[in-house]
Design a protein around this motif. Structure first.
Motif, short mmCIF file in Angstrom:
data_model
loop_
_atom_site.label_atom_id
_atom_site.label_comp_id
_atom_site.label_asym_id
_atom_site.label_seq_id
_atom_site.Cartn_x
_atom_site.Cartn_y
_atom_site.Cartn_z
N THR A 1 0.85 -1.19 0.00
CA THR A 1 0.00 0.00 0.00
C THR A 1 0.89 1.24 0.00
O THR A 1 2.10 1.14 0.18
N GLN B 1 -1.03 -7.04 2.93
CA GLN B 1 -2.02 -6.06 2.49
C GLN B 1 -1.64 -5.64 1.08
O GLN B 1 -0.47 -5.40 0.79
N CYS C 1 -3.27 -3.49 -2.65
CA CYS C 1 -4.31 -2.74 -3.35
C CYS C 1 -3.66 -2.00 -4.52
O CYS C 1 -2.45 -1.80 -4.55
N CYS D 1 -4.63 3.60 -1.19
CA CYS D 1 -5.01 2.77 -2.34
C CYS D 1 -5.68 3.65 -3.40
O CYS D 1 -6.14 4.75 -3.11
N THR E 1 -9.77 3.39 -1.71
CA THR E 1 -10.48 2.18 -1.29
C THR E 1 -9.69 1.47 -0.20
O THR E 1 -8.49 1.71 -0.02
N PRO F 1 -7.62 -1.53 1.52
CA PRO F 1 -6.76 -2.59 1.00
C PRO F 1 -7.34 -3.98 1.32
O PRO F 1 -8.11 -4.14 2.27
N GLU F 2 -6.97 -4.96 0.51
CA GLU F 2 -7.32 -6.34 0.80
C GLU F 2 -6.27 -6.89 1.76
O GLU F 2 -5.07 -6.75 1.52
#
Length: 130
Positions: free
Chosen positions: A33, A75, A77, A86, A90, A92-93
């Motif tokens: 990120t 993490q 994105c 991100c 948005t 982050p995954e």
């Protein structure tokens, strides 16, 4: 960074069972990120503590618990061009992995001291009993 944990334990009335929760900064994760690509940063873990009271006298008590939880592993994105974490700001995954360990404490009147160890870190604990 230095490992850090905050949490609590509780023993229900008329029971030897001890349970609790903690959140810890321990171990590392891969962070992609803020324009980084797989940089190493501190991970956060979320844990449940389940155990029992082993000794309880008028002066002290000894408790032990198993630690079971999850810890951030990575993490990722799409990169933002405007300086956000991100793209389009948005979230982050985040990928998680298992976290396990043990806790042992001794309570003396209103003070608690102990040791907490997981697969990622070990800490000496100092707390308050109320």
């Amino acid at each position: 960074e230095t490992p850090l944990v905050i949490g609590f334990t509780h023993q229900p009335m008329n029971s030897k069972m001890v349970w609790g929760l903690d959140i810890a900064r321990e171990g590392t994760m891969l962070d992609s990120t803020y324009g980084q690509d797989r940089a190493v940063s501190s991970a956060i873990s979320f844990n449940l503590l389940v155990g029992r009271n082993f000794v309880e006298t008028a002066k002290y008590k000894v408790d032990g618990a198993l630690i079971l939880g999850v810890r951030e592993e990575a993490q990722d994105c799409p990169a933002s061009f405007l300086g956000y974490q991100c793209y389009a700001d948005t979230d982050p995954e985040t990928e998680y992995t298992g976290n396990f360990g043990a806790l042992a404490t001794i309570s003396l009147e209103k003070m608690v001291i102990g040791v907490r160890a997981t697969s990622e870190s070990a800490q000496v604990l100092v707390g308050f009993r109320f």
